[in-house]
Design a protein around this motif. Structure first.
Motif, PDB file in Angstrom:
ATOM      1  N   GLU A   5      11.523   1.594   2.465  1.00  0.00           N
ATOM      2  CA  GLU A   5      11.433   0.757   1.269  1.00  0.00           C
ATOM      3  C   GLU A   5      10.640  -0.520   1.547  1.00  0.00           C
ATOM      4  O   GLU A   5       9.869  -0.988   0.696  1.00  0.00           O
ATOM      5  CB  GLU A   5      12.841   0.406   0.782  1.00  0.00           C
ATOM      6  N   VAL A   6      10.829  -1.070   2.731  1.00  0.00           N
ATOM      7  CA  VAL A   6      10.092  -2.284   3.115  1.00  0.00           C
ATOM      8  C   VAL A   6       8.596  -2.001   3.153  1.00  0.00           C
ATOM      9  O   VAL A   6       7.774  -2.783   2.655  1.00  0.00           O
ATOM     10  CB  VAL A   6      10.577  -2.800   4.484  1.00  0.00           C
ATOM     11  N   LYS A   7       8.221  -0.862   3.733  1.00  0.00           N
ATOM     12  CA  LYS A   7       6.804  -0.496   3.804  1.00  0.00           C
ATOM     13  C   LYS A   7       6.231  -0.258   2.411  1.00  0.00           C
ATOM     14  O   LYS A   7       5.074  -0.602   2.136  1.00  0.00           O
ATOM     15  CB  LYS A   7       6.632   0.746   4.679  1.00  0.00           C
ATOM     16  N   TYR A   8       7.032   0.330   1.524  1.00  0.00           N
ATOM     17  CA  TYR A   8       6.578   0.538   0.144  1.00  0.00           C
ATOM     18  C   TYR A   8       6.297  -0.803  -0.533  1.00  0.00           C
ATOM     19  O   TYR A   8       5.294  -0.971  -1.238  1.00  0.00           O
ATOM     20  CB  TYR A   8       7.636   1.298  -0.654  1.00  0.00           C
ATOM     21  N   PHE A   9       7.197  -1.762  -0.330  1.00  0.00           N
ATOM     22  CA  PHE A   9       7.043  -3.082  -0.940  1.00  0.00           C
ATOM     23  C   PHE A   9       5.756  -3.752  -0.454  1.00  0.00           C
ATOM     24  O   PHE A   9       4.973  -4.288  -1.248  1.00  0.00           O
ATOM     25  CB  PHE A   9       8.257  -3.957  -0.603  1.00  0.00           C
ATOM     26  N   ILE A  10       5.520  -3.715   0.848  1.00  0.00           N
ATOM     27  CA  ILE A  10       4.306  -4.312   1.409  1.00  0.00           C
ATOM     28  C   ILE A  10       3.065  -3.641   0.821  1.00  0.00           C
ATOM     29  O   ILE A  10       2.077  -4.308   0.475  1.00  0.00           O
ATOM     30  CB  ILE A  10       4.308  -4.191   2.948  1.00  0.00           C
ATOM     31  N   ALA A  11       3.117  -2.321   0.681  1.00  0.00           N
ATOM     32  CA  ALA A  11       1.973  -1.580   0.145  1.00  0.00           C
ATOM     33  C   ALA A  11       1.661  -1.999  -1.293  1.00  0.00           C
ATOM     34  O   ALA A  11       0.491  -2.141  -1.672  1.00  0.00           O
ATOM     35  CB  ALA A  11       2.245  -0.081   0.208  1.00  0.00           C
ATOM     36  N   ILE A  36      11.248   0.567  -5.248  1.00  0.00           N
ATOM     37  CA  ILE A  36      11.189  -0.899  -5.259  1.00  0.00           C
ATOM     38  C   ILE A  36      12.393  -1.465  -6.010  1.00  0.00           C
ATOM     39  O   ILE A  36      12.997  -2.472  -5.591  1.00  0.00           O
ATOM     40  CB  ILE A  36       9.875  -1.392  -5.889  1.00  0.00           C
ATOM     41  N   LYS A  37      12.775  -0.823  -7.110  1.00  0.00           N
ATOM     42  CA  LYS A  37      13.953  -1.277  -7.857  1.00  0.00           C
ATOM     43  C   LYS A  37      15.212  -1.148  -7.001  1.00  0.00           C
ATOM     44  O   LYS A  37      16.100  -2.006  -7.053  1.00  0.00           O
ATOM     45  CB  LYS A  37      14.098  -0.460  -9.140  1.00  0.00           C
ATOM     46  N   GLN A  38      15.303  -0.078  -6.214  1.00  0.00           N
ATOM     47  CA  GLN A  38      16.436   0.095  -5.314  1.00  0.00           C
ATOM     48  C   GLN A  38      16.480  -1.027  -4.279  1.00  0.00           C
ATOM     49  O   GLN A  38      17.545  -1.559  -3.956  1.00  0.00           O
ATOM     50  CB  GLN A  38      16.336   1.446  -4.593  1.00  0.00           C
ATOM     51  N   LEU A  39      15.311  -1.392  -3.761  1.00  0.00           N
ATOM     52  CA  LEU A  39      15.235  -2.467  -2.773  1.00  0.00           C
ATOM     53  C   LEU A  39      15.668  -3.795  -3.393  1.00  0.00           C
ATOM     54  O   LEU A  39      16.438  -4.554  -2.782  1.00  0.00           O
ATOM     55  CB  LEU A  39      13.802  -2.575  -2.238  1.00  0.00           C
TER      56      LEU A  39
END
Length: 298
Positions: A5-11, A36-39
Motif C-alpha cells: 500500500e505504501v508503494k502504491y501511495f508513492i506511485a 489508497i482508501k484502505q491505507l
C-alpha cells in the motif's frame, strides 16, 4: 499497513494521477483507488485530494510521503545487502554421481566447479538405483544417473544427455568354455552361475529383470558392490558377470575375457536429474548450465 500500500501511495503521488499510476503498476484504477482508501482508513487521515487534473497531496500526505520514501529506500538497501550476503555465502549442493560417471567425466566436472566459486558441490558416489532413492528422499539436489529411471517423479525433471552412455558386456574367466565367443546373448548364459553387483546399481536391477522377461530366473550366487571383487569371483569360481565395458580400461586383468552382450540392455544412457522440490531457482540455473556445458564439451 502493508508495504504494498505504501508503494502504491508513492506511485500515485509521483505519477500525478490514479490513472497514470495504475498503468505503471499494471493494475486497474479502481483497485488502486481502493488500496489508497484502505491505507487512509488505517492511518485515520486523508493523504490525497482528488482534483480535476489529477491528485494533490495533503499536509499529512506530504509528511507520510517523505517518511515512506525513506522507508522504501532502506528496504531496497536491505534487499541488496541480503542478496549480496547470499552470494557471499557458499551454497552447498549435494550432487549424486554413478561411480563410473565420476571416473569418465571427472575433467568436465572439475572444470565446471571452477566456474562457480560461490557453490560448493558435494559429490556423492553410488549406484544409479541408490542415487535415485536418495533423490526421492531429498538427500540429493541433483544427480547424473544411468537409465532406467525408477520413479515417475524423477522422469518429470530429467534430461537425457545425448552421447553420454556406457555399454556393458559379459565377463568370464579366461578358461571358461564361453571365453572364445565374440558375442553372447542372455539366453546363451542362462544356465551359468551369475556374480553381479548389488541392486543399488542399474545393472544389478536390470539383468535379473531382463532374464525374467526372457523366461528364466538367473542363478545369482554372489553379489557385491565392488566391481573388482565381482571380477575376482568370476576369475576364481567360474561364474559369469555383466559389467560396464569401460572397466576394461580401468581394471587391468589378464585372467578374464570381455565378450560383447547382444541384448537390449547392453547400453545404459545417462540423464541429468534435478530435484525441483528442494532446489533453489539459482541452483536450477547452475544445473541448466551444467547440462548445456556437458552437451557442448562431450
Amino acid at each position: 499497513m502493508e508495504i504494498r500500500e505504501v508503494k502504491y501511495f508513492i506511485a500515485v503521488i509521483e505519477a500525478g494521477s490514479f490513472t497514470a499510476a495504475a498503468k505503471t503498476l499494471h493494475m486497474t484504477q479502481p483497485a488502486l483507488s481502493w488500496n489508497i482508501k484502505q491505507l487512509e482508513a488505517k492511518l485515520e487521515t486523508q493523504l490525497i485530494e482528488r482534483t480535476q487534473t489529477g491528485v494533490s497531496v495533503t499536509e499529512s500526505g506530504q509528511v507520510f510521503y517523505d517518511g515512506a520514501k525513506d522507508v522504501i529506500a532502506h528496504l531496497n538497501r536491505l534487499d541488496r545487502l541480503m542478496k549480496s550476503e547470499a552470494q557471499r555465502i557458499r551454497r552447498k549442493i549435494r550432487f549424486g554421481l554413478t561411480i563410473l560417471s565420476s571416473i569418465n567425466y571427472m575433467d568436465q566436472f572439475q572444470g565446471y566447479v571452477g566456474k562457480y566459486p560461490q557453490v560448493e558441490l558435494n559429490f556423492v558416489q553410488r549406484g544409479s538405483k541408490e542415487i535415485q532413492d536418495m533423490l526421492i528422499q531429498d538427500k540429493l539436489d541433483a544427480a547424473l544417473i544411468s537409465e532406467p529411471i525408477y520413479y515417475s517423479k524423477l522422469e518429470e525433471n530429467a534430461k537425457r544427455l545425448d552421447g553420454y552412455y556406457y555399454d556393458v558386456g559379459v565377463v568370464v574367466a579366461k578358461d571358461h568354455p564361453l571365453a572364445n565367443r565374440e558375442r553372447l546373448t542372455l539366453r546363451d548364459i542362462m544356465t551359468e552361475s551369475f556374480a553381479l553387483v548389488s541392486d543399488a546399481y542399474a545393472i544389478g536391477q536390470e539383468v535379473p529383470r531382463r532374464c525374467k522377461e526372457l523366461g528364466f530366473i538367473p542363478a545369482i550366487n554372489y553379489r557385491n558392490d565392488n566391481w573388482e571383487v565381482v571380477l575376482e569371483h568370476v576369475a576364481a569360481y567360474g561364474s559369469v558377470t555383466i559389467l560396464p565395458v569401460d572397466l576394461l580400461h580401468i581394471i587391468a586383468r589378464d585372467d578374464v575375457e570381455w565378450i560383447e552382450l547382444d541384448d537390449e540392455i547392453s547400453r545404459f544412457h545417462l540423464q541429468l536429474v534435478i530435484n525441483y522440490d528442494k532446489t533453489h531457482v539459482d541452483e536450477y540455473a547452475i544445473f541448466q548450465n551444467l547440462y548445456e556445458e556437458l552437451m557442448v564439451n562431450h
